[in-house]
Write a protein that holds these residues in place. Structure first.
Motif: not given
Length: 331
Positions: A157-175
Motif C-alpha cells: 500500500r501507499y499513503c499520500y498527503h499533500e502539504r503546503v510546502e510539499g508532501a508526506l508519503v508512506a510506502g508499506i509492505d505487509g509481511l
C-alpha cells in the motif's frame, strides 16, 4: 485497478469492456466512457501490432475530490525510433490508417509516450469526465499497486498527503502476502490518515505501536519540502527509496526490523533535493538494480509513466508490487 494481459487481438475486446465499466463506475457518462473505451482499444491494438503483446493497466486517479481514469500500456517490443513522427495522423508501419496514437492524444487530457528502440514502449493516457482535468497541485504522483500473481489481496500500500510546502508519503509492505499482509497494510494506512500531521519519526513510532496486533510491515516515510529543498526519511524494513537528480540515483538507507514487532531506534535522515528531483519508493516486489542512467529522458516525463516503466522492467513477478514516483509538478 484492473490488469489486462494483451497477447493477441482477442484480448482487446475484454479490456475495452473492462475499461468502459470502470469509467462508468467513476462517474463518466456514456459518451466519456466510450471515449475511454476507444483509447483502451487503441492501446491494446498497438500492444499486439507493434509490441508483440503487453499489459494494459487501468486504474482510478483522484485530484481535489475529482476522479479520473488512468490507462498504461506497457510492452517490451522493438520500441519506436521517432515518437513525434508516429504521433502524426497518417503515419503507419503496419498498413493501418495510422490514426491510433494521434487519436489517443486527442481523446485524452494527458497523453505521453516513452520508448527506446529495442527496449519497448510505455504509453500513458489520463482521462477525466467532461474532459475537465482538475488543476494540478504542487506535487505530481504516479503509483502502481499490484498483487502477487494469482492473489486478490495485496499487502503493499501507499499513503499520500499533500502539504503546503510539499508532501508526506508512506510506502508499506505487509509481511508476506495475502490477507494477513493486506490487513497490516490497511491498518498502517488508517493510522497514517489519522496521524499524518505529525513529524516523520513520531509517526513511525505510532505505526509501530498500532501494528503490534498484526503480522507487521516494512514502512518507509518520506517528507518532502520543496521550498526548503529538503527531504526527511524514516525507514524500517525493505521498502526502498531513491532520489534521482538527472542521471544520478541516490539510494536512501533504511533500518532493519519489522514495524509492529521488532525495530531498533529509527533514524531520521535528511537529504537535499533540487526542484527537478524525482523520488522513487518501491517494495521488494521490484528489484533494486535499476539505475536512472539506463533510461535517458524518462525522468522528464509524468510520474505515472515513470512508475509504469519501472514496474514493467523491474517487477519480480512472485510477490506483491508497489512503486510510487513523486516529483514537483513542472511549471
Amino acid at each position: 485497478m484492473q490488469q489486462f494481459q494483451i497477447g493477441d487481438p482477442s484480448a482487446v475486446a475484454p479490456a475495452r469492456r473492462g475499461v468502459s465499466t470502470l469509467a462508468a463506475e467513476l462517474g463518466f457518462d456514456t459518451e466519456d466512457a466510450g471515449r475511454a473505451a476507444l483509447v483502451a482499444t487503441e492501446i491494446g491494438t498497438n500492444l499486439v501490432k507493434h509490441g508483440g503483446g503487453g499489459e494494459l493497466i487501468a486504474q482510478q486517479i483522484s485530484r481535489d475530490g475529482h476522479f479520473g481514469l488512468e490507462l498504461l500500456g506497457l510492452d517490451k517490443g522493438p520500441g519506436i525510433v521517432d515518437v513525434a513522427k508516429c504521433l502524426r495522423d497518417g503515419y503507419s508501419t503496419s498498413g493501418s490508417p495510422g490514426t491510433g496514437l494521434g487519436a489517443m492524444e486527442r481523446l485524452s487530457q494527458r497523453f505521453e509516450i516513452y520508448s527506446r528502440p529495442g527496449h519497448g514502449t510505455a504509453v500513458l493516457a489520463q482521462l477525466w469526465p467532461d474532459s475537465r482535468e482538475p488543476p494540478p497541485g504542487r506535487t505530481q504522483v504516479g503509483a502502481l499497486v499490484v498483487p502477487k500473481p494469482g492473489e486478490i489481496a495485496c499487502g503493499d500500500r501507499y499513503c499520500y498527503h499533500e502539504r503546503v510546502e510539499g508532501a508526506l508519503v508512506a510506502g508499506i509492505d505487509g509481511l508476506g502476502h495475502g490477507l494477513g499482509a493486506e490487513q497490516a497494510a490497511v491498518e498502517a494506512c488508517r493510522i497514517f490518515d489519522v496521524e499524518k500531521h505529525r513529524p516523520t519519526l513520531r509517526l513511525m513510532q505510532t505505526l509501530h505501536e498500532a501494528l503490534r496486533p498484526t503480522r507487521g510491515a516494512a514502512v518507509t516515510l518520506l517528507e518532502v519540502d520543496w521550498d526548503a529543498g529538503r527531504i526527511t526519511s524514516v525507514g524500517v524494513g525493505n521498502v526502498a527509496a531513491a532520489l534521482i537528480n538527472g542521471n544520478e540515483t541516490k539510494r536512501i538507507a533504511t533500518d532493519n526490523g519489522i514495524v509492529g514487532h521488532v525495530i531498533s531506534r529509527p533514524r531520521e535522515l535528511t537529504h537535499a533535493c533540487q526542484p527537478d528531483t524525482v523520488l522513487v519508493l518501491h517494495s521488494d516486489g521490484l528489484t533494486t538494480s535499476w539505475q536512472a542512467a539506463r533510461y535517458p529522458g524518462l525522468m522528464q516525463h509524468h510520474a505515472a509513466l515513470i512508475a509504469g516503466v519501472l514496474y514493467r522492467d523491474c517487477k519480480r513477478g512472485r510477490d506483491d508490487s508497489l512503486v510510487v514516483v513523486i516529483r514537483r509538478t513542472p511549471s
